[in-house]
Design an enzyme around this catalytic site. Structure first.
Site, PDB file in Angstrom:
ATOM      1  N   HIS A  38       0.842  -1.193   0.000  1.00 20.52           N
ATOM      2  CA  HIS A  38       0.000   0.000   0.000  1.00 20.52           C
ATOM      3  C   HIS A  38       0.875   1.240   0.000  1.00 20.52           C
ATOM      4  O   HIS A  38       1.919   1.257   0.634  1.00 20.52           O
ATOM      5  CB  HIS A  38      -0.928   0.012   1.227  1.00 20.52           C
ATOM      6  CG  HIS A  38      -2.055   0.970   1.068  1.00 20.52           C
ATOM      7  ND1 HIS A  38      -1.953   2.291   1.418  1.00 20.52           N
ATOM      8  CD2 HIS A  38      -3.286   0.791   0.547  1.00 20.52           C
ATOM      9  CE1 HIS A  38      -3.091   2.896   1.121  1.00 20.52           C
ATOM     10  NE2 HIS A  38      -3.917   2.016   0.596  1.00 20.52           N
TER      11      HIS A  38
ATOM     12  N   ASP B 273      -7.922  -5.352  -0.121  1.00 22.42           N
ATOM     13  CA  ASP B 273      -8.446  -6.188  -1.200  1.00 22.42           C
ATOM     14  C   ASP B 273      -8.073  -7.659  -1.072  1.00 22.42           C
ATOM     15  O   ASP B 273      -8.544  -8.485  -1.847  1.00 22.42           O
ATOM     16  CB  ASP B 273      -7.925  -5.670  -2.560  1.00 22.42           C
ATOM     17  CG  ASP B 273      -8.523  -4.315  -2.894  1.00 22.42           C
ATOM     18  OD1 ASP B 273      -9.705  -4.114  -2.586  1.00 22.42           O
ATOM     19  OD2 ASP B 273      -7.810  -3.469  -3.462  1.00 22.42           O
TER      20      ASP B 273
END
Ligand code: CMC
Length: 391
Positions: free
Chosen positions: A269, A326
């Site tokens: 991320h 996700d």
């Protein structure tokens, strides 16, 4: 050389001031309007969170009833607008259809929308929150050749969506409360994430004074890519390809090899360099939901093995790569019977709440200017034009 600071990917540039969402990437903190995501996940509902993001405060009983009434009474699609769907190929990706349908919404509400009027801006935001699930379900049903279902307005936001998605029109209405709760929670976790690529896109388009439906259509387009919202679909495809826990190590090795062009989907991320607090909640929820629904999905074991193998591998440790939001969400969507190509659409439904909140905030911001980055020019110095026979 150039006159401007080079900041590829805007890793160090604040493009606006915002009071909506706070992230502390080093400590894995995420708050909407000051409320920790863990508390909202446990006690709130998606629609309440949408109100909070838009308005800055949690609603009182009457405020919430009014908001829910407004959203519920804007869920229908105009019949002419619905016919736009029939222009798509039957096998079009639902994200492509969603971009197109939202873009076409601009044509319905453009001339009647006065952007100077705060109440009209608020209603545009409500229309978007209300209609995106209806459009999303219609896109899915179109892709399988079923007629779209009208939104049943005696249902709540999430159950109404599940009802519209259900494939067989003649089936009695049996909506699983465990499924509805799980979906509501996933929507809360995906509702906003400050200046991510799609929200920044909504703001960039919004900065030009464009119609809010066009802004959100642009946000959906930005969300589609596998580095952003498209990762949830990519994760499930990756897990299916890996297939068995035995194959996990070779997938990890391939992801470490820069020449392979393969990354572990659902890992890493831009902001979280410790852990993604949303992933932590979703991971727990994944086990619970599969248990409660009585689903035994071998992909969950593959996912857990993959997480374990990556988290003890130097490559991932050194680069601070952890599972993101996700990674486990696709397994839950799958257990709820949502088809894989709809996963990113699910993300878009939830993120609509964040997009409209940012658009509203921007429209009220006296400091907001047109978004217009500069560049470091790397091309030729001035040179003379040569006619085509002299090149
Ligand atoms: N697998 C393997 N290596 C990776 C991965 C990954 N998933 N993610 C980053 N790296 C490596 C990357 O190759 C680079 O290595 P090096 O320093 O040796 O060149 C280093 O880690 C830093 O990566 P980056 O690409 O510079 O980091 P970024 O902040 O630009 O990208 C990211 C963040 C999310 C786009 C990236 O981690 C990624 O592509 N992840 C996979 C896709 C994904 O799961 N996206 C969902 C993001 S969360 C939800 C959302 O936004 O929708």
């Amino acid at each position: 050389t150039g006159l401007f600071t080079y900041d590829s990917g805007f890793t160090a540039t604040a493009s606006c001031r915002s009071a909506i969402t706070y992230i502390d990437g080093d400590n894995g903190v995420l708050m909407y309007r000051g409320y920790p995501i863990e508390q909202l996940a446990e006690h709130s509902s998606f629609l309440e969170v949408a109100y909070l993001l838009m308005n800055g405060e949690l609603p009182g009983k009457d405020d919430f009833a009014t908001f829910e009434h407004e959203v519920t009474h804007h869920t229908m699609m105009h019949e002419a607008f619905r016919t736009f769907l029939f222009g798509f190929r039957h096998d079009a990706h639902p994200m492509a259809m969603l971009v197109g349908m939202l873009g076409s919404m601009a044509s319905f509400y453009h001339n009647t929308l006065d952007l100077e009027d705060a109440e009209q801006r608020r209603m545009a935001a409500i229309r978007l929150i209300a209609k995106v699930p209806t459009i999303a379900a219609a896109c899915h049903r179109y892709s399988i050749g079923w007629p779209s279902r009208y939104p049943k307005n005696n249902l709540e936001y999430v159950t109404r969506f599940l009802h519209m998605m259900k494939e067989v029109p003649s089936e009695p209405l049996e909506l699983n409360p465990v499924a509805a709760k799980a979906l509501d929670l996933l929507f809360i976790l995906h509702a906003d994430h400050e200046q991510n690529a799609s929200t920044s896109t909504v703001r960039l388009v919004g900065s030009t004074g464009a119609n809010p439906y066009a802004c959100v259509a642009a946000g959906v387009a930005a969300l589609w890519g596998p580095a952003h919202g498209g990762a949830n679909e990519a994760v499930l495809k990756m897990l299916e390809e890996i297939g068995r826990p035995d194959n996990v190590q070779s997938a990890v090795d391939k992801a470490k090899d820069k020449n392979s062009g393969f990354r572990l989907m659902g890992f890493g991320h831009r902001v979280y360099k410790n852990f993604d607090p949303r992933a932590k909640i979703i991971r727990e929820m994944c086990h619970k939901v599969l248990n409660e629904l009585g689903v035994n999905d071998p992909l969950l074991e593959v996912a857990m093995k993959l997480e374990e193998a990556a988290l003890k591998d130097d490559y991932f440790v050194q680069r601070k790569l952890y599972p993101n939001v996700d990674f486990y969400s696709g397994i839950i969507y799958k257990a709820l019977g949502i088809p894989t190509e709809m996963f990113t659409v699910m993300f878009a439904i939830a993120r609509t709440a964040g997009w409209v909140a940012h658009w509203l905030e921007q429209q009220n911001d006296p400091e907001a200017k047109i978004g217009r980055p500069r560049q470091i020019y790397t091309g030729y110095d001035a040179r003379d034009y040569a006619s085509i026979d002299k090149r």
